[in-house]
Design a protein around this motif. Sequence first.
Motif: not given
Length: 241
Positions: A60-73
């Motif tokens: 997710l970090l590599a493919n969606n750099p615009r996402m700067t604050s998120f929860s992943l479960k």
Amino acid sequence: MKNLTILLIVLLLSFPKYVNAQNDGAVVAGAVGALVAIGASVAAVEQMKERAELTATEWLLANNPRMTSFSLKTLDFDGKKLKDMSSASLITFKIQEFMPMDQPELNGRKQVLLGFTSHGWINEYGIDFTKVKWFLIDRTEWVKMMVAYVKTASDEKNENKVEGLLTQGKILNRGIKVKNKAVIPFYRLSGDMYVVVDYSDAMKFIYNERSLGIFLKETRDLVQIKRSSLIEIHEFFFEDN
């Protein structure tokens, strides 16, 4: 995990009484050994889940750099039907964005990351995540996917009607239900019958045995999605309705 740990403790505490009654140390040794094996297996599965979650975060970090604050479960570590004999499987993760602050609330955009595994992704050396195909979908794409699936699995072809019912109810093996009432029933097919729709450049949808099957064109893997995974993803997107 917590419940299984409690069960192991209870069983271990009960063994001394069993020994006194049976006077058989071999039985205890074997039972304790079995419990240790179970504990090791549970720990190994938990480690695999943690590794999968880390890899999903890295993707997710590599493919969606615009996402700067998120929860992943992790939503489901094995989202295919138990009797599905294919070597492929499905792992799913729920993602939700939020505004950074002290004790933030998860109230931002929701997405689900689908990870389709192929043959050999788990071997004697561990997990090979190069054999996972990732798809990130939001609520709009999920509804589009389910509309295509419902049209494939039933006589209902009105997309607006299907979309409206999907936002109100649940999609189950037998069809769509709204307030426990069946509103769109699915076809009844035998186990060797398939209805197919070419959904996108990446996948086809297959209706068979009242289940959603996803065929990945690139890897030629077919995975039958289990009912609980469909429900969990749908409820995640629409729980605020």
